[in-house]
Design a protein around this motif. Structure first.
Motif, PDB file in Angstrom:
ATOM      1  N   ARG A 296     -16.604   0.452  17.872  1.00  0.00           N
ATOM      2  CA  ARG A 296     -16.360   1.760  18.482  1.00  0.00           C
ATOM      3  C   ARG A 296     -16.949   2.915  17.687  1.00  0.00           C
ATOM      4  NH1 ARG A 296     -10.245   2.940  20.019  1.00  0.00           N
ATOM      5  NH2 ARG A 296      -9.930   1.484  18.313  1.00  0.00           N
TER       6      ARG A 296
ATOM      7  N   LYS B 130     -17.043   1.682  24.823  1.00  0.00           N
ATOM      8  CA  LYS B 130     -16.005   2.709  24.676  1.00  0.00           C
ATOM      9  C   LYS B 130     -16.424   3.716  23.598  1.00  0.00           C
ATOM     10  CE  LYS B 130     -11.756   0.190  25.944  1.00  0.00           C
ATOM     11  NZ  LYS B 130     -12.289  -1.056  26.508  1.00  0.00           N
TER      12      LYS B 130
ATOM     13  N   MET C  60     -17.198   7.607  24.337  1.00  0.00           N
ATOM     14  CA  MET C  60     -16.368   8.577  23.619  1.00  0.00           C
ATOM     15  C   MET C  60     -17.217   9.591  22.879  1.00  0.00           C
ATOM     16  SD  MET C  60     -13.441   7.429  20.821  1.00  0.00           S
ATOM     17  CE  MET C  60     -14.565   6.518  19.745  1.00  0.00           C
ATOM     18  N   ARG C  61     -18.274   9.127  22.231  1.00  0.00           N
ATOM     19  CA  ARG C  61     -19.137  10.047  21.490  1.00  0.00           C
ATOM     20  C   ARG C  61     -20.010  10.873  22.423  1.00  0.00           C
ATOM     21  NH1 ARG C  61     -15.820  10.082  18.717  1.00  0.00           N
ATOM     22  NH2 ARG C  61     -15.490   8.878  16.846  1.00  0.00           N
TER      23      ARG C  61
ATOM     24  N   LYS D  97     -19.115  11.925  25.306  1.00  0.00           N
ATOM     25  CA  LYS D  97     -18.196  12.980  25.741  1.00  0.00           C
ATOM     26  C   LYS D  97     -17.993  13.997  24.618  1.00  0.00           C
ATOM     27  CE  LYS D  97     -13.530  13.367  27.737  1.00  0.00           C
ATOM     28  NZ  LYS D  97     -12.317  12.595  28.073  1.00  0.00           N
TER      29      LYS D  97
ATOM     30  N   ASP E  82      -9.956   6.988  31.869  1.00  0.00           N
ATOM     31  CA  ASP E  82     -10.382   7.781  30.706  1.00  0.00           C
ATOM     32  C   ASP E  82     -11.175   9.011  31.137  1.00  0.00           C
ATOM     33  OD1 ASP E  82      -9.129   6.309  28.765  1.00  0.00           O
ATOM     34  OD2 ASP E  82     -10.824   5.013  28.340  1.00  0.00           O
TER      35      ASP E  82
ATOM     36  N   ASP F 158      -9.406   7.842  14.788  1.00  0.00           N
ATOM     37  CA  ASP F 158      -9.376   8.640  16.013  1.00  0.00           C
ATOM     38  C   ASP F 158      -9.251  10.132  15.696  1.00  0.00           C
ATOM     39  OD1 ASP F 158      -9.767   6.605  17.819  1.00  0.00           O
ATOM     40  OD2 ASP F 158      -7.651   6.228  18.176  1.00  0.00           O
TER      41      ASP F 158
END
Lengths: 274, 274, 274, 274
Positions: free
Chosen positions: C43, C77, C81-82, C84, C106, D106
């Motif tokens: 991740r 994921k 995530m990055r 975004k 998500d 996170d």
């Protein structure tokens, strides 16, 4: 010379000081203060390019790190936003109360640099001022802290103070200097304290510069036509130019927007209709 | 009456129209335009309270939904930010090109309402204008779409158009009216199109109102003292007041910030030093 | 050879196929399936390094772009995530329904690649499979789309299909090949379709690899001791090892955590107490 | 009774303890451990509904607050994610090292509760354990701290300890009890320490429960058919059921996904092809 255009926050501060002192010889357009400049170039350009520079230089992971951002102007907002987007725990330091409350409400920890210095893993100055990080701060930093500047000149991170506290220094990787302090702690200065996105990266992405350069071009056209009426002053980019650049950008992005109907325009301008 | 203070974007638009028309009888302070108002109340207050209102009314999950936010002013920015924070896929519609580019760069899809209407699950108008969602949009919406207004009056979502297209309407839950269209689709209007955070929630959190009310109190003190020199105009809150409110807020939050040293102040103001 | 350890998702799929076919000659430990591997390396490592690779190669801004991520496993994921976090509008394509719902909740748009192909600015495959992007997709892509792979080999983006559709190709910048299609559109393949974070960047940050390498070392120690009892199988990293690596990592980060009291342990294990 | 299905993390811990002790009388299906349950209901359901409950009860703004989340399981992940999405500065406490590293990466601050207790504005327990917040923690909390539980019973926040430290208590608003400590500090317990999303809100959104209830229904069908072969054990939901629920959910959302071609299936299963 009929006039010019300036695109940095810091440059405009200086030009306004010159205007105040009667030292300005010709009109200058404050391109930085145009919406299509500071809302975009400063935030999205600086924000992304600072981490491009830091990441390719250090090859460290940002997620989980405590990133201290000094200054919550438009550049600082961009840097803080991207630090968060990369998974960092972000601390903001400020001298302006309004910006400090804004950073606080954006979910960032807000504290004086002397407190932040104790917990930061990566420090990024984006203030346009000098001595933002200095001797008293180095004294309390963690072993291994990284120091980077994305504000203006290499004076935001005070280098003489750092040298004075150090017993040795060496280049551990391109653009990373290790300063070993008397007590054994090591602090790492990136790109000699110069703008880390320029000196250790490729600068702002070309795309984000398109809006700035469009403003520059149109500001020069404007100052060429209006230099006599403007006089020896620092003036803003006329809103029409700003708006035109945004329309062109949207077009180039293939994004359409709504238009106000006549009824809606009238409604906005009226005060008699409820 | 010596003067007054107005705290909404829409109200100030009206007051400025009155000023233009010579209809303003006494000085008005544009509290909404103070940093400590629009940066906070509009964004964090409206942003959170709109979803408090919608969520308690609908008991639906926001994550995964396509939320269409009309208007990307400070309120719209807050609503879009919170929609994203709740896991929504956010679409922004705008009539202003600069704001549209900003929404685009913030990672939101930008399109005309006629396109957005086809894909939205929840629509939230935050424009201060009328007829933002109207007949042509209802015609293409998905079955089950929710319509909410957080802008100003109940004219942003055009209700007569909605009624005209419907064959029946009923209240399915407190503050939720179901409009059944001729083709069987159902559209749900929240809180009769009135401000959803007020009509279906508790309004802005008390805490965020503290800054606004501090500005109001100090603006009235100011207008009381300065009403003669101000005249029949709409004027901004003096920066000193804005800054003072921010300092008090920081203090109440227990957050300290840095202060500029004399050297740093001099540096910012000088143009001769490098 | 007493045994080995494998750290990629794709490698383990292959080893399990070998185990099924009776082709495995010695025990293999599935390091990839340890929490301390896939939760972190996949991740945070892949997520960040993919954009390091893309950004330094293209010098484009990610904010506002539509980034299509193919595959929503742990690597996907991280990439989503990055993306975004860098301000992109993210679309996810999947073949697994559970992961697809997860991506949807998500806040990402979920659609088949044939739809995504029409709107994407940057495509990143992270599937471990082949032909994820192929002829039918190139046929509908926008002029200027970027193609990158972060999954496994250079077969996720089908290169023969791309060549077949093109009338010319040239290297426009290091690691960027421009394919000009018959209708004039240009598609840009990064790093020849090889892993973009390795081929066009520095790979995963050293820090994130520390956990993976600790697992590798301890897995080899384990397989050395237990190879006879394990047999010709693919086995997981024992939980004790996983947990020990996490404890060491926390220690190195200077982060302390709570410990269960005896009462709390008893409470968790009991079913008679309420 | 042929068997049953259990949908909470805590319930399954108890059932497994019963199984270990030979006290289980019939087969139980661990619905909570199905992907379509814990990935969704626990994260998006609890995450959103906890703040619905807290916000409507307190009418406070979450942005800028330090929110301490105890427990980083799937529920805790959801609560932390939404706290961040609402603009909070989030601190996580854990007893499990792997989850602690995950929270750290996170971007959340990770520390023992005794440290977190000093800085938190809102505390939310999501652990399934007891005495997570207790006397020693109340002793160092800030005046005005809010205490909420979203884990299981009203034992996560230790109420006897709180009462013992208090000189008075009163209900200041529905579902908010103020405990005045001997030194004058006030701590606010929400919903008597019961599940704040249920006791002070509407519980999980109906939509998110649809997946859970689908699993429940199909788990009961399964246990009805297979109870003899299962025996007195706690068993997982078969993957086929999990996958089917996800497909139905996607369909109901109108979201299509890709399908593996035969070539792709073969590729995934082969180890001889490169």
């Amino acid at each position: 010379v009929r006039g010019g255009a300036e695109e940095t926050t810091t440059g405009i501060l200086r030009l306004k000081a010159m205007e105040r002192d009667g030292a300005l010889r010709f009109p200058m357009v404050a391109v930085n203060d145009a919406y299509c400049k500071y809302l975009f170039d400063n935030r999205y350009g600086t924000g992304q390019s600072v981490f491009d520079g830091i990441n390719r230089t250090t090859n460290l992971v940002v997620a989980g790190k405590t990133v201290v951002v000094s200054g919550y102007g438009w550049c600082g907002k961009g840097v803080a936003m991207r630090a968060k987007g990369l998974g960092a725990n972000v601390v903001v330091t400020e001298v302006d109360a309004i910006r400090a409350v804004e950073a606080y409400m954006d979910g960032f920890a807000v504290m004086p640099m002397l407190e932040a210095a104790k917990i930061g893993d990566i420090f990024i100055t984006v203030t346009g001022n000098r001595d933002v990080i200095r001797g008293e701060h180095y004294a309390v930093m963690k072993d291994g802290a990284l120091l980077a500047n994305a504000g203006h000149f290499d004076v935001e991170v005070n280098k003489p103070d750092l040298e004075a506290l150090s017993v040795s220094k060496r280049t551990v990787r391109k653009n990373i200097e290790e300063f070993r302090l008397k007590d054994g702690r090591r602090l790492y200065l990136l790109a000699e304290g110069r703008l880390v996105n320029l000196a250790a990266g490729d600068g702002h992405p070309a795309e984000i510069m398109d809006m700035t350069f469009a403003l520059q071009a149109m500001a020069l056209k404007y100052v060429n036509e209006a230099h006599e009426s403007i006089g020896r002053r620092v003036v803003n980019v006329p809103y029409e130019i700003d708006e035109q650049v945004a329309r062109l950008k949207l077009e180039s992005l293939g994004a359409a927007i709504d238009r106000l109907s006549d009824d809606q325009k009238r409604y906005l301008e009226s005060w008699q209709e409820h």
